[in-house]
Design a protein around this motif. Sequence first.
Motif, short mmCIF file in Angstrom:
data_model
loop_
_atom_site.label_atom_id
_atom_site.label_comp_id
_atom_site.label_asym_id
_atom_site.label_seq_id
_atom_site.Cartn_x
_atom_site.Cartn_y
_atom_site.Cartn_z
N PRO A 45 -28.67 -13.18 -1.45
CA PRO A 45 -28.32 -11.61 -1.38
C PRO A 45 -27.72 -11.29 -2.98
CG PRO A 45 -26.72 -13.58 -0.88
CD PRO A 45 -28.26 -14.13 -1.19
N LEU A 46 -28.06 -9.83 -2.82
CA LEU A 46 -27.50 -9.39 -4.25
C LEU A 46 -27.03 -8.11 -3.78
CD1 LEU A 46 -29.94 -10.58 -6.70
CD2 LEU A 46 -28.19 -11.76 -6.99
N TYR A 47 -26.08 -7.37 -4.55
CA TYR A 47 -25.05 -6.30 -4.62
C TYR A 47 -26.68 -5.39 -4.71
CZ TYR A 47 -21.18 -7.79 -3.48
OH TYR A 47 -19.83 -8.83 -2.84
N THR A 48 -26.90 -4.30 -3.39
CA THR A 48 -28.14 -4.00 -4.36
C THR A 48 -28.03 -2.51 -5.48
OG1 THR A 48 -28.06 -2.71 -2.07
CG2 THR A 48 -30.20 -4.62 -2.26
#
Lengths: 237, 309
Positions: B84-87
């Motif tokens: 999960p990453l800050y898109t």
Amino acid sequence: MGIIAALAKKELKSYFVSPVAYVLITIFLVLSNWLFFNTYFLDQQASMRLFIARMPWIFLFFIPAITMRVWAEEKKLGTIELLMTLPVKDFQAVLGKFIASFIFLFICIALTISVPITVAVTGAPDWGPIIGGYLGVLLMGAAYLALGLFISSVTENQIVAFIISLMCSFFLLIIGENFVLYSIPEFFVPLFEFLGIGSHFESISRGVIDSRDLIYYFSFIFFFLFMNVKSVESRKW
Amino acid sequence: MIEVKNLSKRYGITQAVRDVSFEVKRGEVLGFLGPNGAGKTTTMKIITCYIPPTDGTVSVAGFDILENPLDVRKRIGYLPESTPLYTDLMVEEYLYFVAQMRQIPISQRQQRIKKIIETCSLKEVLKKDIGQLSKGFKQRVGLAQAMIHDPDILILDEPTSGLDPNQIIEIRQLIKKLGKEKTIILSTHILPEVSATCDRVIIINEGQLVASGTPSELQEQAAGDTILYSSIKALKKDIESVLPTLDFVKEFRLIDTQDSFLRYKIITQKTESDPGEQLFSAAVKNNWILSEIHKENLSMEDIFLKLTS
């Protein structure tokens, strides 16, 4: 402190990289200005009373739109797992996000500066209620934000967060309104009046800063930030 | 370095992890193996202080996960499952954010970021939004954020899932390189990965520890026996009446018929004389024609299947 500031900065950046923020700001400015100037020149009164008085109703839609994605998206993307495994305490994360959303709100409100300028140019307003009114708007906005952030943290769906925040804010706003107070048993009136967001807003927006109102807003904000911390912690239950 | 003692985790009525204990020494690469839903991810979430255990303790570098969670988190770099990453942030912005959150002193920040960009070969995508990156690059950004503060311990949940073969090899090489100085726990259900990268393997199934040891130890332990493939030309009923009488035969199964040759897979058990030799003399005695005797050691796949089904 460094951590809270770093998180707030990143959150604020997230607001402004998406076009949604600009759409929101535009709608907010157009709506608040139009509703005000619509009648301002007819009334021929150099006062911002109407502008301030409409804020609680505009915020009803505007604030949930600011807060809806803050935690919900974090949960949906799964990034909350990365965030909460950084060396961050839960309350720091909550505070960082609250500060960022407050700064965003502050910027939006600061952009309405054209209104007091127009009022000052076209007449000689009494500045007390205007400054008091802005203070009231900020405090009330912060209270709505705390509520909206908490609700965003209990769901991973932004739309659900928006609707529930809107409903809760609406409920807390109208229970202090006169038409509600007339229709309930007399015994509850002081309680409802105290709990309603609107009734505290009125006295501040008249330029009267009463410690009871300040205490109300600060405890309201504190309560929902506390609930927010608890809901972030709830993964541990 | 990491000590897990009697760890249990229950979600409502599902018991995700059941009384698991193991230890990881400094500088070791531990492979965490198990089918989907075995409890690997849950165990990792507990070690990284994301969720607390229902029962049992974990200590990381001497710090208890419940009493000193911040000290534990500072020493761990974590890559969660599915990265999960800050898109909406650019790679550069994101790495800078993590560096700030990790409280890397300002004087070293630029340098650390520069180094990690090099290690993970991210130079060409620095100015791109994370949401636009390919899976391989996302995975590398995930690794970069896990390693930016130069932690002693890396916890990687399925670091190669969803990558193409070239990328898998790349990530494996990176892990191997890192494993020389760092303690790594790596979960996977891809078996060759374990023999390729890990010093030690733990297999869990349905929340319980079923085996642990070096890859070769496990092979010996689970095996002791080898598999024999043999093609025999004879009557089926003859073969199947003779085979059970041979003492090296544990199980056998007809897997293929070609012309008049019947191909059998025979799982052997330890005997004094060589299974191949025994089979050959049995064939001579019964006038069978042999066209193949092929021996194979149990692979990680077989061990895995054996232990988890």
